[in-house]
Write an enzyme that holds these catalytic residues in place. Structure first.
Site: not given
Ligand SMILES: Cc1cc2nc3c(=O)[nH]c(=O)nc-3n(C[C@H](O)[C@H](O)[C@H](O)COP(=O)(O)O)c2cc1C
Length: 408
Positions: A68, A151, A280, A289, A323, A337, A341
């Site tokens: 062990h 099971c 977006d 619907k 991204f 961008k 941002k």
């Protein structure tokens, strides 16, 4: 590596033969320990043949070695898979009445535990408490997978696929040995698409598998970060491995869900990576619907909340990475961008990246182009992005140190 695999008596024990094969195929040394009950599910002969090493089963063996202790010394890492409720309970309570439990308590190496059992056993307070105890003590205990159980029930408790076990253990050792650049950092990542409902069953959605965000989560986690991943449930279903690389996963459906969640998490974040392809636009969904015989349908869309810009307004210490997916003038549009941002870094890619395992990107900051990453697997692209984040972070920390030096 020298890998010691302890197998306890759960039905999934038969899968360990494949795990042993995989480690051997990848050039590792494997030794195995079976509990008495595990022998009902997989034989020592099978594991000996595959590992090319003796399968250890007896605490009191005929050799003079103190097995062990010797086995623990030999191992670089130990894996217990499947870990029964019983072996987990024994470790948590210091019970050493067989070879496996005794080896674990004598071990001073990393130990990765993969519980697998029926859902009712898994959710029993005693198992819960024992797992929490082991985690507190530094054992790495993985959440079992969900699905059909032996099971016949369906639920949480399955042993993850052996490929996943292999990947997780390798990633964990890689993380321990190599990376720490984001240790102590909270990284918040959005991945995949969001939906905008038109009526109760139909929606518009950007094309996005979420793989890029999941790979970024993996790379951030490998670098020692605490990772929160915000994504839709399809991302987690498709890339099940992702949840092992995140500390928290928040499931969302709409862009508003993303905003409501990140708003609360942003203050504590050090790095925010917006890899999600958020819808977006939104419209006021019809409550009923829309009937098929409606020949001419006009859907009126209006802008959704601009999550990045909103967060940018409350930016303090956070590094913010965005991204850009453009169909033309990639670099010019991405730079615009970035500036509009308030991004620290932008990763620009084109439509080919959608739903693909690979992509080519340009990484840009306010000074211009930092790096072109040519067509590569998204795992590699994520690694390259995180390398740039590391550099930005180092710059931010150097500037902070300089300011505080000047203040003194
Ligand atoms: C057919 C069968 C399947 C079992 N599967 C599991 C299992 O997946 N997980 C578990 O914790 N126990 C399972 N058990 C119960 C364990 O075998 C039992 O608790 C035993 O004491 C575990 O011993 P060990 O931890 O020393 O191997 C199963 C028992 C049987 C008979």
């Amino acid at each position: 590596m020298n890998i010691l695999i302890g197998v306890s008596g759960g039905i999934a024990a038969y899968k360990i033969a494949d795990l042993v094969r995989l480690f051997i195929k990848e050039g590792h040394q494997v030794k195995t320990i079976l509990t008495e009950n595990a022998k009902y599910f997989v034989t020592p002969v099978t594991l000996e043949t595959l590992s090319k090493n003796k399968c250890h089963t007896e605490l009191f063996s005929s050799t003079r070695d103190v097995e062990h202790v010797e086995l623990g010394k030999w191992a670089d890492i130990m894996i217990i898979a499947p870990a029964t409720a019983n072996i987990i309970g024994k470790i948590a309570n210091g019970i050493c009445d067989d070879l496996l439990s005794t080896v674990v308590l004598a071990l001073d190496k990393p130990c990765y535990i993969f519980p697998a059992m029926n859902t009712n056993m898994l959710t029993h307070p005693s198992v819960n408490d024992n797992i929490a105890k082991l985690r507190d003590w530094g054992y790495i205990v993985y959440d079992p997978a969900e699905g059909e159980l032996a099971c016949g029930d369906t639920g949480k408790g399955r042993l993850p696929d052996v490929d996943l076990i292999y990947q997780m253990v390798m990633a964990e050792t890689e993380r321990a040995e190599i990376f720490s650049s984001l240790s102590g950092k909270n990284v918040l990542i959005t991945a995949g698409s969001t939906k905008s409902y038109i009526d109760p069953v139909r929606y518009i959605e950007n094309g996005s598998s979420g793989l890029m965000g999941a790979e970024l989560a993996r790379q951030a986690w490998l670098r020692g970060a605490k990772v929160t991943l915000i994504c839709n449930k399809e991302v987690i279903e498709k890339f099940q491995w992702a949840k092992y690389y995140t500390d928290t996963t928040v499931l969302v459906e709409t862009t508003e869900d993303v905003y409501n969640n990140v708003r609360g998490l942003f203050d504590a974040a050090d790095i925010y990576i917006s890899a999600g392809a958020l819808c977006d636009f939104k419209n006021e969904p019809q409550l009923e619907k829309i009937k098929k015989d409606n020949k001419d349908i006009t859907i009126k869309l209006k802008p959704s909340v601009d999550v990045f810009s909103e967060l940018s307004r409350s930016k303090k210490k956070q590094l913010m990475i965005g991204f850009a997916l453009e169909t033309s003038d990639l670099e010019r549009n991405a730079k615009e961008k970035l500036n509009s941002k308030g991004m620290d870094l932008i990763v620009a890619n084109s439509v080919e990246a959608i739903d693909s395992n690979s992509s080519s990107v340009v990484i840009i900051d306010s000074k211009g182009i930092r790096k072109y990453v040519k067509e590569s697997e998204k795992r590699i692209v994520a690694d390259e992005i995180l390398k740039e984040v590391e550099k930005l972070l180092a710059g931010q920390e150097a500037a902070k140190a300089k300011t505080s030096q000047e203040a003194h």
